[in-house]
Design a protein around this motif. Structure first.
Motif, short mmCIF file in Angstrom:
data_model
loop_
_atom_site.label_atom_id
_atom_site.label_comp_id
_atom_site.label_asym_id
_atom_site.label_seq_id
_atom_site.Cartn_x
_atom_site.Cartn_y
_atom_site.Cartn_z
N LEU A 1 0.82 -1.21 0.00
CA LEU A 1 0.00 0.00 0.00
C LEU A 1 0.86 1.27 0.00
O LEU A 1 0.64 2.19 -0.79
CB LEU A 1 -0.90 -0.02 1.23
N LEU B 1 2.53 1.70 -3.25
CA LEU B 1 1.57 2.22 -4.24
C LEU B 1 1.38 3.73 -4.04
O LEU B 1 1.37 4.50 -5.01
CB LEU B 1 0.23 1.49 -4.08
N PHE B 2 1.27 4.14 -2.77
CA PHE B 2 1.14 5.58 -2.49
C PHE B 2 2.34 6.34 -3.05
O PHE B 2 2.19 7.41 -3.66
CB PHE B 2 1.04 5.84 -0.98
N ARG C 1 2.11 6.54 -6.80
CA ARG C 1 1.09 7.52 -7.21
C ARG C 1 1.59 8.95 -6.97
O ARG C 1 1.31 9.85 -7.74
CB ARG C 1 -0.21 7.30 -6.44
N GLU D 1 3.65 9.80 -9.72
CA GLU D 1 2.83 9.96 -10.92
C GLU D 1 2.12 11.31 -10.92
O GLU D 1 2.04 11.97 -11.96
CB GLU D 1 1.81 8.84 -10.97
N VAL D 2 1.66 11.71 -9.77
CA VAL D 2 0.96 13.00 -9.65
C VAL D 2 1.88 14.12 -10.10
O VAL D 2 1.50 15.03 -10.83
CB VAL D 2 0.50 13.23 -8.19
N TRP E 1 2.11 14.22 -13.90
CA TRP E 1 0.92 14.63 -14.66
C TRP E 1 0.29 15.95 -14.20
O TRP E 1 -0.37 16.61 -14.99
CB TRP E 1 -0.13 13.54 -14.60
N ALA E 2 0.47 16.26 -12.97
CA ALA E 2 -0.27 17.44 -12.48
C ALA E 2 0.57 18.68 -12.54
O ALA E 2 1.32 19.06 -11.80
CB ALA E 2 -0.75 17.18 -11.07
N MET F 1 -1.56 21.64 -19.37
CA MET F 1 -2.53 20.90 -18.57
C MET F 1 -3.55 21.87 -17.99
O MET F 1 -3.17 22.86 -17.37
CB MET F 1 -1.83 20.19 -17.41
N ARG G 1 -5.82 18.42 -14.16
CA ARG G 1 -5.08 18.16 -12.92
C ARG G 1 -6.00 17.60 -11.85
O ARG G 1 -5.65 16.66 -11.14
CB ARG G 1 -4.42 19.45 -12.41
N VAL H 1 -6.61 14.09 -12.52
CA VAL H 1 -5.48 13.22 -12.15
C VAL H 1 -5.48 12.96 -10.64
O VAL H 1 -5.34 11.83 -10.17
CB VAL H 1 -4.14 13.86 -12.59
N PHE H 2 -5.68 14.04 -9.89
CA PHE H 2 -5.72 13.91 -8.41
C PHE H 2 -6.83 12.95 -7.98
O PHE H 2 -6.62 12.07 -7.15
CB PHE H 2 -5.93 15.28 -7.76
N VAL I 1 -5.88 9.45 -8.74
CA VAL I 1 -4.88 8.92 -7.79
C VAL I 1 -5.53 8.60 -6.45
O VAL I 1 -5.31 7.54 -5.87
CB VAL I 1 -3.74 9.96 -7.62
N ILE J 1 -7.65 5.49 -6.76
CA ILE J 1 -6.85 4.25 -6.82
C ILE J 1 -6.30 3.91 -5.44
O ILE J 1 -6.33 2.76 -4.99
CB ILE J 1 -5.71 4.40 -7.86
N CYS J 2 -5.81 4.95 -4.73
CA CYS J 2 -5.26 4.72 -3.39
C CYS J 2 -6.34 4.21 -2.44
O CYS J 2 -6.10 3.29 -1.65
CB CYS J 2 -4.63 6.00 -2.85
#
Lengths: 242, 531
Positions: free
Chosen positions: A227, A230-231, A234, A237-238, A241-242, B8, B13, B16-17, B20, B23-24
């Motif tokens: 877990l 995975l965090f 992510r 990944e954030v 992309w962000a 973006m 954004r 995407v948040f 995420v 998924i978490c």
């Protein structure tokens, strides 16, 4: 998988080639050795090897609260700070592979931190003691599991910021909270006790140090490790992309 | 950086948040679900591996199946600390308990006991989700004990050093002292110069052995009815301390003890078992007839004899070819050394070990029988009778005929008629099946009333008495024998000499290993600095 292995080797070499890592290892060995010699071992008479193993194992876990964040603080934040993360994330490797490789390398060093513990039982055997090797094995197994969870937490903390000190601080808070939150809940909150009991990592290690390996505890450790990794993935990944 | 500023939008954004976070959250749910599933599985299958050499934490199959069979929640409360009895042992000249002595001598003893009880409860709680427990250190958290005690309707002092099992409205209390075999509590006289007796830890522990039957009794639902014959000025009469102790014991083991006046009883058949505790006044012919009818209908009877009283149950025992003799056994090898009379029998060597009743106790538990009558097991008996000796005297035993003085509760030994009674039988279990009765009748005869003596029975200085009585009840009432009725071997501590270990440990663990790591750190540093 191959790429993960290559990354793991690179990370491990980087860690092993850092003097700071060995200073950390030396400090943790000194810490554990001193505690074992002057606190766990009685001042006179005879020491109960089972009790000594139990105490030593608890010291080894508690030690990780401080040492694991120091070990993992550079993992991702240093790459972020220096800008090498951009190269890494644009390379043909997945984010999860990067995190997994960094985690595995940190975990190996984490094992080095407490790896001297079974050696103390060996010394006791050489000096006429008769340690029960079952609990020694169980304690090492539990430290592997607990170490994996705490290292994953450290990697996650490191992935949150590019400031190493801040990453270490967040890691410290998270590892301390993860270990001690189940024990800080007031006794009269009975409904939480049952829930938290199954997630009490410290209790799981205590049990293992007595010689019990519990599949529920192992499942918990694997799940928590996955877990937090995975965090961390992510979190990476954030940023992308962000 | 290019990616981050590559056009973006805010909505992108946010998406995407959200992705995420989703998924978490999903992963966390899967993790919690997996852990819960494995935890549920662990209630049905043993998912714990005991790696200790002595299998210290492995529960017996009987305990595990009992715990897994729990359907309703059971709460266990265990409060430990300095109680009134212990405080009385360390009074100073002003009559106040001395805190230093309590902390130095009694707290460690209690702490060890609490740790052991805690461990058993913890093991239990791993096997079933229906068992929750709370261990309270009453000296450190008196308020917590008070709250719990008030909630359950108890006086806090009454719960101290007692394990309380609660299931719905049913409760069982097991005193901690019962689990501490042959513990010496000692005392510290307030008078200057008087020698103290230091407390000594128990010779062995019987925590699972006490808690498991109590839990089984609590959860068993119906309780077999046990009649205790009164009205004959017996060793146990209603209103006496012995009766209260026996009643509490029976209840804690899952039996309902009830005073029974045979003459007034409409029928003896509702009783699963009847105890006749050495009547001072002999049973009337009618009483005996009723008992005999009960036995012939498949009844179960525990008969206690005593050389002080004339009652020998002859009419009841005749078909079994068994007779309580009007003698007292004088056995110098199996006597209680602290008592003057050689007829006061107490030893760990009475049990013969050929029957489920006594074999778990053979050479393990001391029994106090007191003055005891020998039992003759002859050849003349009814067909289908089985007789198994339970208790025997030693090869050096003598038997002395006695005259009873039932009014005063004494006997007079006729020394001139002393005879050899090597290996005399002091207790026997007999059974037979009657034609027309589906149920086998069972009778146990014990020659000494000391087995029910309150001091030895309830104060738990001789735990064998309780265990023997429990095993008698188990056999008579046809209940399954639990392996816990025999003592479990304690795991031996693995010790190491501090003197031998401290030097190598200091050199290797504190000096050599850390120095090695620091040396590697310096070497790595130098290698990195070199061009």
């Amino acid at each position: 998988m191959n790429r993960t292995l290559i990354l793991f080797r690179r990370e491990l070499l980087a860690l092993m080639a850092a003097p700071g890592t060995w200073v950390l290892v030396g400090l943790s060995w000194l810490w554990l050795g001193a505690l074992y010699r002057w606190q766990v071992l009685p001042s006179a008479g005879h020491g109960d090897l089972q009790y000594m193993l139990w105490q030593g194992t608890l010291h080894a876990v508690n030690m990780q609260i401080l040492f694991v964040p120091l070990l993992t603080m550079r993992c991702v934040s240093e790459e972020k700070r220096s800008g090498t993360i951009e190269m890494l994330v644009t390379a043909p490797v997945g984010d999860h592979e990067i995190i997994l490789a960094k985690f595995a390398a940190a975990w190996v060093v984490n094992i080095l931190l407490w790896g001297v513990l079974p050696l103390y039982s060996l010394i006791a055997q050489q000096t006429g003691g008769d340690p029960d090797w079952g609990p020694v094995f169980a304690a090492c197994f539990a430290l592997l599991g607990a170490g994996a969870v705490l290292t994953a937490i450290g990697v996650f903390a490191s992935s949150l910021t590019q400031n190493q000190l801040l990453a270490a601080f967040i890691g410290l808070l998270l590892t301390f909270g993860f270990l001690y939150a189940p024990r800080l809940v007031p006794a009269d909150w009975t409904w939480t006790q049952g829930v938290l009991a199954s997630g009490d990592l410290l209790r799981q290690v205590e049990e293992a140090a007595r010689g019990i390996i519990d599949v529920v505890a192992v499942t918990f450790q694997i799940c928590m490790c996955a877990l937090f990794l995975l965090f961390a993935t992510r979190s990476l990944e954030v940023r992308k992309w962000a | 950086m290019g990616l981050k500023q590559g056009g973006m939008t805010r909505a992108w954004r946010t998406g995407v948040f959200a992705n995420v976070v989703l998924i978490c959250a999903l992963a966390a749910s899967v993790a919690v679900g997996t852990i819960t599933l494995v935890r549920q599985l662990s209630w049905q299958h043993d998912l714990r591996f005991d790696l200790t050499a002595e299998r210290t934490y492995s529960l017996s199959a009987a305990d595990t199946s009992m715990l897994r069979a729990l359907e309703a929640p059971v709460t266990v409360l265990f409060a430990w600390g300095v109680d009134r009895d212990i405080a009385q042992r360390v009074l100073d000249a002003q009559g106040a308990p001395r805190a230093d002595l309590l902390a130095q001598h009694y707290r460690p003893l209690l702490q060890d006991a609490a740790r052991r009880v805690h461990r058993v409860l913890e093991e239990w709680s791993h096997v079933t989700p229906h068992l929750t427990y709370n261990v309270i250190d009453a000296d450190s958290a008196p308020r917590e004990l008070e709250i719990e005690a008030r909630r359950l309707g108890y006086n806090p002092e009454d719960l101290l050093n007692t394990v309380l099992l609660v299931q719905g409205s049913r409760r069982r209390e097991i005193p901690l002292r019962r689990m501490m075999h042959a513990v010496q509590w000692g005392f510290f006289p307030a008078v200057a110069g008087a020698l103290p007796r230091f407390p000594q830890p128990p010779s062995s522990w019987g925590i699972s052995e006490e808690l498991a039957p109590a839990l089984r009794a609590l959860c068993s639902g119906s309780m077999p009815l046990v009649g205790v014959v009164v009205g004959h000025d017996s060793l146990i009469e209603t209103g006496s301390r012995a009766f209260a102790d026996l009643g509490a014991f029976l209840q804690s083991e899952g039996y309902e003890g009830r005073a029974l006046e045979i003459a007034r009883a409409e029928s003896l058949l509702p009783f699963a078992c009847i105890i006749v505790p050495a009547p001072k006044k002999p049973l009337s012919a009618r009483d005996m007839e009723q008992l005999r009818d009960y036995e012939q209908a498949g009844g179960r009877i525990l008969l206690i004899g005593d050389p002080r009283f004339a009652e020998d149950y002859a009419r009841l025992l005749e078909p079994f070819g068994t007779r309580l003799l009007s003698q007292v056994v004088d056995d110098r090898r199996l006597r209680d050394p602290s008592r003057e009379s050689a007829a006061d029998l107490q030893s760990m060597s009475f049990c013969v070990g050929q029957h489920a009743v006594d074999s778990p106790l053979k050479d393990r538990a001391a029994l106090y029988l007191g003055p005891t009558r020998p039992i003759q097991v002859g050849t003349d008996h009814a067909p289908g009778v089985e007789r198994v000796p339970l208790l025997r005297a030693s090869a050096d035993a003598d038997a002395i005929p006695v005259t009873h003085d039932s009014s005063r509760g004494t006997y007079a030994a006729i020394e001139g008629q002393r005879s050899k009674a090597a290996n005399a039988i002091l207790g026997v279990a007999v059974n037979r099946t009657h034609q027309g009765s589906a149920r086998e009748s069972r009778v146990i005869v014990l020659g000494g009333g000391g087995i029910l003596s309150p001091d030895e029975f309830a104060l738990a200085t001789h735990f064998g008495n309780r265990d023997l009585l429990l095993n008698c009840m188990t056999w008579l009432c046809d209940r399954p024998f639990s392996p816990q009725q025999s003592a479990r071997e304690e795991a031996r501590p693995r010790l190491v000499s501090v003197a031998a270990l401290s030097n190598p440990l200091r050199w290797v663990a504190v000096i050599v290993l850390p120095l090695l790591a620091f040396a590697v750190a310096i070497a790595v540093h130098l290698v990195r600095r070199s061009p």
